[in-house]
Design a protein around this motif. Structure first.
Motif, PDB file in Angstrom:
ATOM      1  N   PRO A  88       0.831  -1.202   0.000  1.00  0.00           N
ATOM      2  CA  PRO A  88       0.000   0.000   0.000  1.00  0.00           C
ATOM      3  C   PRO A  88       0.868   1.255   0.000  1.00  0.00           C
ATOM      4  N   SER A  89       0.346   2.332  -0.552  1.00  0.00           N
ATOM      5  CA  SER A  89       1.085   3.594  -0.553  1.00  0.00           C
ATOM      6  C   SER A  89       1.304   4.047   0.888  1.00  0.00           C
ATOM      7  N   ASP A  90       2.249   4.937   1.065  1.00  0.00           N
ATOM      8  CA  ASP A  90       2.536   5.439   2.413  1.00  0.00           C
ATOM      9  C   ASP A  90       1.304   6.103   3.022  1.00  0.00           C
ATOM     10  N   GLU A  91       0.583   6.844   2.196  1.00  0.00           N
ATOM     11  CA  GLU A  91      -0.616   7.525   2.696  1.00  0.00           C
ATOM     12  C   GLU A  91      -1.679   6.514   3.115  1.00  0.00           C
ATOM     13  N   LEU A  92      -1.915   5.508   2.279  1.00  0.00           N
ATOM     14  CA  LEU A  92      -2.894   4.477   2.614  1.00  0.00           C
ATOM     15  C   LEU A  92      -2.468   3.726   3.872  1.00  0.00           C
ATOM     16  N   GLU A  93      -1.215   3.383   3.949  1.00  0.00           N
ATOM     17  CA  GLU A  93      -0.704   2.682   5.131  1.00  0.00           C
ATOM     18  C   GLU A  93      -0.938   3.511   6.395  1.00  0.00           C
ATOM     19  N   GLN A  94      -0.668   4.794   6.338  1.00  0.00           N
ATOM     20  CA  GLN A  94      -0.863   5.666   7.494  1.00  0.00           C
ATOM     21  C   GLN A  94      -2.337   5.788   7.849  1.00  0.00           C
ATOM     22  N   LEU A  95      -3.188   5.903   6.850  1.00  0.00           N
ATOM     23  CA  LEU A  95      -4.629   5.970   7.107  1.00  0.00           C
ATOM     24  C   LEU A  95      -5.139   4.690   7.766  1.00  0.00           C
ATOM     25  N   LEU A  96      -4.703   3.560   7.269  1.00  0.00           N
ATOM     26  CA  LEU A  96      -5.120   2.284   7.859  1.00  0.00           C
ATOM     27  C   LEU A  96      -4.654   2.177   9.305  1.00  0.00           C
ATOM     28  N   LYS A  97      -3.444   2.638   9.584  1.00  0.00           N
ATOM     29  CA  LYS A  97      -2.943   2.629  10.965  1.00  0.00           C
ATOM     30  C   LYS A  97      -3.755   3.573  11.838  1.00  0.00           C
ATOM     31  N   ASN A  98      -4.002   4.781  11.344  1.00  0.00           N
ATOM     32  CA  ASN A  98      -4.754   5.771  12.125  1.00  0.00           C
ATOM     33  C   ASN A  98      -6.176   5.306  12.422  1.00  0.00           C
ATOM     34  N   LEU A  99      -6.755   4.591  11.483  1.00  0.00           N
ATOM     35  CA  LEU A  99      -8.113   4.077  11.662  1.00  0.00           C
ATOM     36  C   LEU A  99      -8.140   2.727  12.385  1.00  0.00           C
ATOM     37  N   HIS A 100      -6.976   2.248  12.788  1.00  0.00           N
ATOM     38  CA  HIS A 100      -6.846   0.957  13.482  1.00  0.00           C
ATOM     39  C   HIS A 100      -7.401  -0.200  12.652  1.00  0.00           C
ATOM     40  N   LEU A 101      -7.123  -0.166  11.372  1.00  0.00           N
ATOM     41  CA  LEU A 101      -7.537  -1.232  10.459  1.00  0.00           C
ATOM     42  C   LEU A 101      -6.327  -2.123  10.164  1.00  0.00           C
TER      43      LEU A 101
END
Length: 165
Positions: A3-16
């Motif tokens: 996943p892109s860095d942005e997607l990876e960060q979003l998934l982490k922030n959303l606890h997914l």
């Protein structure tokens, strides 16, 4: 594909975290199988939901303080002829919880009270209830000194902080 860095960060922030773990594998599979974006998203969200369900169950089991690792399927009914399998399976439907009825298991040592209570509690935990195993002796020690002045001292469900007691 990672996943892109942005997607990876979003998934982490959303606890997914489960989606983050399986994203690359699922994306590769979706490309090979030529599935739609909607189907890919459904697969990812389904995996995340199952992961959350499993994690929540593990948390509830840990918090329940089960004294024995019994389930109703592993309980030795053949060794306890005084225990009615039919009655226990009726209790395992958990109707007594919805009716807010109490369940008290009484008997001499070694007849399976703790094992049955653990099995019924596990069944309730698996059905999404929050429960805690408390021995009657422990409850009476906690309640009796305060009983005349504290309305919670009757070891009610609310006092124990659980849906099932």
């Amino acid at each position: 594909m990672k996943p892109s860095d942005e997607l990876e960060q979003l998934l982490k922030n959303l606890h997914l975290n489960r989606i983050l773990d399986i994203y690359s594998e699922q994306l590769d599979a979706a490309e090979k199988e030529d599935v739609s974006y909607s189907e890919l998203l459904t697969r990812l969200l389904r995996a995340q939901w199952h992961h959350r369900q499993e994690t929540a169950l593990a948390w509830r089991i840990k918090r329940a303080n089960l004294p024995e690792n019994w389930s109703l399927t592993s309980f030795p009914f053949a060794r306890q002829p005084g225990v009615s399998r039919k009655q226990i399976h009726t209790l395992a439907e958990l109707d007594f919880i919805a009716k807010a009825e109490n369940l008290v298991l009484v008997g001499p040592p070694g007849v399976g009270k703790t094992g049955l209570a653990s099995g019924l509690l596990l069944k309730a935990l698996e059905n999404g209830y929050r429960c805690q195993f408390i021995r009657a002796r422990t409850c009476s020690i906690r309640c009796m000194p305060r009983w005349p002045t504290d309305p919670r001292a009757n070891c009610s469900i609310a006092w124990c902080g659980s849906t099932v007691f």
